[in-house]
Design an enzyme around this catalytic site. Structure first.
Site: not given
Ligand code: NDP
Ligand code: EPU
Length: 306
Positions: A178, A228, A298
């Site tokens: 990420r 998420s 996130e």
């Protein structure tokens, strides 16, 4: 520069129809949350984007770049300055050879995935169900179902904050879980080159469908969310830690830890960004108490959260 002068300049650079003022950001985020952006601009070409960046820098005006808003939490107070959105208008694809494509950063991953499937190009199936754009996906090294952008990317063209076009190889992009150098360097992705493999259209489409069925079965796609809410902490799954802390279904205002998948925070109808922040802070605290693990968001916050 006064507001009228700024508006005139923006229209001059990208055209009258591509500039809006007081634009509600809830319609540009998959969370369906967020106050208004002062200015909302959609450039249609790299040249327009370059001129825009150069003008905004020279005039010392704040700006940010968004893709499809699928990983964003926009403040209830909105966003000051200019929001540049690169989806919709920034979405051409060029076939470089029989397995290599160059794609503009505004293209939606789903649209690209379906085009590649039609061409009999395999390797992009994992990304086809992710509700983001190519630019956002490169920036985040988007991943799902065992694949990630890192596996298929060859290079990306980016603009630095002076508006200079730079080509970065896969290694130079520093893609990790990420993350990439895009955020750290404040680059804007304008296009990416992907290398796929030759495959069979029916097999590729069957895999895309299989992953979509899996995603629908496991993830709360029936509610607005930003996917998420937390990254996977090393050695753990955020969803499992949250469930084990007894937080499934817990809510603050209109924000709720999904009952279907506790890694998601969903908007049950009228959630505010403040509700989401209070809920994610509470989840972090409880998980830390229960398991000693620090969860990291996130989702990326945009706007004033003070
Ligand atoms: N695996 C999954 O199932 C899911 C994954 N996701 C992830 O979220 C990503 C979000 O994509 P998307 O909705 O388009 O992005 P967003 O609009 O949500 O933006 C996310 C981040 O990417 C940055 N960004 C967006 N476009 C560009 C660009 N062209 N150049 C540089 N930075 C850019 C934004 O910058 P800034 O901070 O300046 O606004 C922001 O930090 C997906 O591709 C995926 O990685 C999301 C949902 C589900
Ligand atoms: C949705 C996103 O990406 C998703 C991606 O779609 C899926 C599928 O590959 O894998 C990641 O989810 P995830 O880490 O929650 O993976 P999952 O496989 O769904 O769940 C992990 C584990 O948690 C457990 N789990 C899941 C849901 C739940 O309510 N409770 C629970 O205990 C599962 O049993 C599983 O063992 C990505 N998320 C992150 C942060 O890495 C996103 O980035 O926004």
């Amino acid at each position: 520069m006064d507001n009228n002068e700024l508006l005139d300049n923006l229209k001059l650079i990208v055209g009258d129809t591509q500039v809006r003022t007081g634009e509600p950001m809830n319609i540009h985020t998959t969370f369906r949350i967020g106050g208004c952006a002062d200015y909302y601009v959609q450039p249609s070409s790299i040249e327009e984007l370059q001129s825009l960046i150069q003008f905004l820098n020279k005039s010392d005006i704040e700006y940010c770049v968004i893709g499809n808003g699928s990983n964003l939490l926009v403040s209830d107070k909105g966003i000051r300055g200019v929001v540049i959105q690169l989806s919709d208008t920034f979405d051409e694809v060029e076939y470089i050879d029989d397995v290599t494509v160059k794609v503009m950063s505004g293209m939606m991953l789903s649209r690209l995935g379906n085009k590649l499937a039609d061409k009999g190009l395999a390797g992009f199936e994992f990304a086809t169900g992710i509700p983001g754009s190519v630019g956002g996906a490169v920036r985040m090294n988007a991943g799902a179902y065992g694949g990630e952008i890192k596996d298929i990317i060859v290079s990306a063209d980016v603009l630095d904050r002076s508006g200079r076009l730079i080509s970065l190889s896969r290694d130079e992009l520093e893609l990790g879980y990420r993350t990439s150098c895009i955020a750290a360097m404040d680059y804007i992705v304008v296009s990416a080159v992907f290398r796929l493999q030759k495959g069979d259209t029916d097999t590729i489409k069957a895999l895309i469908k299989e992953l979509a069925v899996k995603r629908r079965a496991k993830q709360p796609l029936e509610y607005p969310s930003a996917g998420s809410a937390f990254k996977r902490p090393q050695g753990f799954f955020a969803a499992k830690l949250i469930e084990d802390a007894g937080l499934k279904g817990v809510s603050v205002g209109g924000a709720m830890v999904s009952e279907k998948h506790s890694g998601f925070v969903v908007n049950t109808g009228n959630a505010t960004a403040k509700d989401v922040c209070m809920l994610t802070d509470m989840v972090k605290d409880k998980v830390k108490q229960q398991s000693g693990v620090d969860l990291e968001l996130e989702v990326i916050k945009l706007g004033d959260f003070s």
